[in-house]
Design a protein around this motif. Structure first.
Motif, PDB file in Angstrom:
ATOM      1  N   ARG A 101       9.954  84.695  12.397  1.00  0.00           N
ATOM      2  CA  ARG A 101      10.148  84.804  10.743  1.00  0.00           C
ATOM      3  C   ARG A 101      11.348  85.640  10.292  1.00  0.00           C
ATOM      4  O   ARG A 101      11.895  85.103   9.296  1.00  0.00           O
ATOM      5  N   MET A 102      11.436  86.902  10.807  1.00  0.00           N
ATOM      6  CA  MET A 102      12.444  87.641  10.252  1.00  0.00           C
ATOM      7  C   MET A 102      13.943  87.368  10.761  1.00  0.00           C
ATOM      8  O   MET A 102      14.745  87.985  10.627  1.00  0.00           O
ATOM      9  N   LYS A 103      13.884  86.446  11.558  1.00  0.00           N
ATOM     10  CA  LYS A 103      15.444  85.792  12.054  1.00  0.00           C
ATOM     11  C   LYS A 103      15.945  86.982  12.912  1.00  0.00           C
ATOM     12  O   LYS A 103      17.038  86.977  13.253  1.00  0.00           O
ATOM     13  N   PHE A 104      14.999  87.674  13.770  1.00  0.00           N
ATOM     14  CA  PHE A 104      15.485  88.602  14.993  1.00  0.00           C
ATOM     15  C   PHE A 104      15.441  87.527  15.953  1.00  0.00           C
ATOM     16  O   PHE A 104      15.991  88.234  17.349  1.00  0.00           O
ATOM     17  N   ALA A 105      15.097  86.367  16.236  1.00  0.00           N
ATOM     18  CA  ALA A 105      15.351  85.619  17.432  1.00  0.00           C
ATOM     19  C   ALA A 105      15.328  84.116  16.794  1.00  0.00           C
ATOM     20  O   ALA A 105      14.975  83.886  15.727  1.00  0.00           O
ATOM     21  N   VAL A 106      16.059  83.370  17.323  1.00  0.00           N
ATOM     22  CA  VAL A 106      16.157  81.869  17.279  1.00  0.00           C
ATOM     23  C   VAL A 106      15.094  80.719  17.426  1.00  0.00           C
ATOM     24  O   VAL A 106      14.811  79.871  16.572  1.00  0.00           O
ATOM     25  N   THR A 107      14.366  81.241  18.279  1.00  0.00           N
ATOM     26  CA  THR A 107      13.159  80.413  18.538  1.00  0.00           C
ATOM     27  C   THR A 107      11.848  81.113  19.027  1.00  0.00           C
ATOM     28  O   THR A 107      12.152  82.433  19.203  1.00  0.00           O
ATOM     29  N   HIS A 119      12.095  95.369  22.726  1.00  0.00           N
ATOM     30  CA  HIS A 119      13.305  95.329  21.607  1.00  0.00           C
ATOM     31  C   HIS A 119      12.964  95.946  20.358  1.00  0.00           C
ATOM     32  O   HIS A 119      13.569  96.017  19.457  1.00  0.00           O
ATOM     33  N   LEU A 120      11.505  95.864  19.975  1.00  0.00           N
ATOM     34  CA  LEU A 120      11.036  95.852  18.932  1.00  0.00           C
ATOM     35  C   LEU A 120      10.075  97.140  18.508  1.00  0.00           C
ATOM     36  O   LEU A 120       9.370  97.474  19.314  1.00  0.00           O
ATOM     37  N   LEU A 121      10.373  97.916  17.338  1.00  0.00           N
ATOM     38  CA  LEU A 121       9.266  98.862  17.094  1.00  0.00           C
ATOM     39  C   LEU A 121       8.619  98.701  15.820  1.00  0.00           C
ATOM     40  O   LEU A 121       8.925  98.056  15.222  1.00  0.00           O
ATOM     41  N   VAL A 122       7.317  98.821  15.678  1.00  0.00           N
ATOM     42  CA  VAL A 122       6.255  98.759  14.928  1.00  0.00           C
ATOM     43  C   VAL A 122       6.037 100.004  14.290  1.00  0.00           C
ATOM     44  O   VAL A 122       5.374 100.868  14.930  1.00  0.00           O
ATOM     45  N   ASN A 123       6.354 100.454  13.047  1.00  0.00           N
ATOM     46  CA  ASN A 123       6.055 101.821  12.670  1.00  0.00           C
ATOM     47  C   ASN A 123       6.639 102.573  13.435  1.00  0.00           C
ATOM     48  O   ASN A 123       6.041 103.726  13.563  1.00  0.00           O
ATOM     49  N   GLY A 124       7.837 102.502  13.949  1.00  0.00           N
ATOM     50  CA  GLY A 124       8.587 103.473  14.712  1.00  0.00           C
ATOM     51  C   GLY A 124       7.951 103.557  16.224  1.00  0.00           C
ATOM     52  O   GLY A 124       8.677 104.464  16.867  1.00  0.00           O
ATOM     53  N   LYS A 125       7.173 102.857  16.502  1.00  0.00           N
ATOM     54  CA  LYS A 125       6.713 102.918  17.924  1.00  0.00           C
ATOM     55  C   LYS A 125       7.043 101.707  18.682  1.00  0.00           C
ATOM     56  O   LYS A 125       6.913 100.555  18.178  1.00  0.00           O
ATOM     57  N   ARG A 126       7.338 101.707  20.076  1.00  0.00           N
ATOM     58  CA  ARG A 126       7.915 100.386  20.794  1.00  0.00           C
ATOM     59  C   ARG A 126       6.507  99.780  21.126  1.00  0.00           C
ATOM     60  O   ARG A 126       5.583 100.340  21.457  1.00  0.00           O
ATOM     61  N   VAL A 127       6.554  98.334  20.811  1.00  0.00           N
ATOM     62  CA  VAL A 127       5.433  97.487  21.202  1.00  0.00           C
ATOM     63  C   VAL A 127       5.852  96.391  21.889  1.00  0.00           C
ATOM     64  O   VAL A 127       7.051  95.830  21.356  1.00  0.00           O
ATOM     65  N   ASN A 128       5.421  95.999  22.964  1.00  0.00           N
ATOM     66  CA  ASN A 128       5.956  94.924  23.732  1.00  0.00           C
ATOM     67  C   ASN A 128       4.971  93.898  24.046  1.00  0.00           C
ATOM     68  O   ASN A 128       4.996  93.332  25.191  1.00  0.00           O
ATOM     69  N   ILE A 129       4.057  93.836  23.259  1.00  0.00           N
ATOM     70  CA  ILE A 129       2.991  92.728  23.171  1.00  0.00           C
ATOM     71  C   ILE A 129       3.207  91.726  22.077  1.00  0.00           C
ATOM     72  O   ILE A 129       2.863  91.948  21.186  1.00  0.00           O
ATOM     73  N   LYS A 143      15.248  97.923  17.800  1.00  0.00           N
ATOM     74  CA  LYS A 143      15.410  99.094  18.503  1.00  0.00           C
ATOM     75  C   LYS A 143      16.855  99.369  18.324  1.00  0.00           C
ATOM     76  O   LYS A 143      17.669  98.686  18.662  1.00  0.00           O
ATOM     77  N   GLU A 144      17.247 100.703  18.168  1.00  0.00           N
ATOM     78  CA  GLU A 144      18.851 101.009  18.144  1.00  0.00           C
ATOM     79  C   GLU A 144      19.475 100.384  18.993  1.00  0.00           C
ATOM     80  O   GLU A 144      20.676  99.780  18.767  1.00  0.00           O
ATOM     81  N   LYS A 145      19.141 100.590  20.336  1.00  0.00           N
ATOM     82  CA  LYS A 145      20.180 100.089  21.535  1.00  0.00           C
ATOM     83  C   LYS A 145      20.175  98.464  21.411  1.00  0.00           C
ATOM     84  O   LYS A 145      21.249  97.968  22.134  1.00  0.00           O
ATOM     85  N   SER A 146      19.313  97.866  20.623  1.00  0.00           N
ATOM     86  CA  SER A 146      19.118  96.602  20.896  1.00  0.00           C
ATOM     87  C   SER A 146      19.847  95.785  19.578  1.00  0.00           C
ATOM     88  O   SER A 146      20.147  94.689  19.686  1.00  0.00           O
ATOM     89  N   LYS A 147      20.299  96.662  18.670  1.00  0.00           N
ATOM     90  CA  LYS A 147      20.879  96.027  17.228  1.00  0.00           C
ATOM     91  C   LYS A 147      22.102  95.012  17.500  1.00  0.00           C
ATOM     92  O   LYS A 147      22.394  94.389  16.638  1.00  0.00           O
ATOM     93  N   GLN A 148      22.805  95.518  18.708  1.00  0.00           N
ATOM     94  CA  GLN A 148      24.160  94.797  18.856  1.00  0.00           C
ATOM     95  C   GLN A 148      24.029  93.709  19.739  1.00  0.00           C
ATOM     96  O   GLN A 148      25.260  93.146  19.985  1.00  0.00           O
TER      97      GLN A 148
END
Length: 204
Positions: A101-107, A119-129, A143-148
């Motif tokens: 929904r936030m358009k960080f991914a196409v599908t 690649h995502l942080l929730v309230n500053g913490k990495r969440v991969n679920i 995540k900073e490294k993933s922004k580009q």
């Protein structure tokens, strides 16, 4: 085409709709189901209509497993208020759905993979679920490294869809906030969703 992409587009043809509203969908060229009997369409029974409503909603969110989807239904029943509205709210709180929904991914499929790869942080913490449920006012950030990453930049610049009002996003900072719980009418589905029929299906 990958197996994932093939199965994704097969849902469109099986249901006879462009589920994600994408210009690439083969349903735009062939408005009938897959397989040699795909062009025979019978009038569905009540059960068939309810089943299709469930498949449509389940498929839209990246083909969630039946076990997980039933869990969401049971949670929606437990909560106060309208069960069908509760079900939509729970689905929209999934982290992969929020990333989409936030358009960080196409599908939704790409969003699930994006979350799984951390690649995502929730309230500053990495969440991969991908099924992690976001709360009101949670901040979601790439995540900073993933922004580009090209996939992220392509998604944020896509004009296929807009960010809904219950989310706030700054695409330059690649950061957003889950502002409030959405209602069914707030969610920008490209096709009509009927969560009331899904509730009927499970409450038989």
């Amino acid at each position: 085409m990958t197996k994932r992409a093939e199965s994704k587009y097969k849902i469109n043809r099986r249901l006879g709709i462009n589920l994600w509203g994408r210009s690439k969908s083969p349903i735009n060229k062939r408005e009938y189901g897959p397989g040699q009997h795909g062009q025979r369409r019978k009038k569905p029974t009540d059960f068939g209509t309810q089943l299709m409503a469930k498949q449509k909603l389940k498929g839209y969110y990246g083909n969630i497993s039946e076990k997980q989807f039933r869990k969401y239904y049971e949670e929606a029943v437990r909560r106060k208020g309208d069960t069908s509205e509760n079900l939509i709210e729970i689905l929209e709180r999934r982290l992969d759905a929020v990333a989409y929904r936030m358009k960080f991914a196409v599908t939704p499929f790409a969003a699930r993979q994006f979350v799984s790869h951390g690649h995502l942080l929730v309230n500053g913490k990495r969440v991969n679920i991908p099924s992690y449920l976001v709360k009101d006012n949670d901040t979601i950030e790439v995540k900073e490294k993933s922004k580009q990453l090209a996939v992220v930049l392509d998604a944020t610049q896509s004009t296929e869809r807009d960010v809904p009002e219950y989310l706030e996003v700054d695409h330059r900072a690649m950061k957003g906030r889950f502002a409030r719980a959405p209602k069914l009418s707030d969610v920008p589905y490209p096709v009509q969703m009927e969560p009331n029929l899904v509730v009927e299906f499970y409450s038989r």
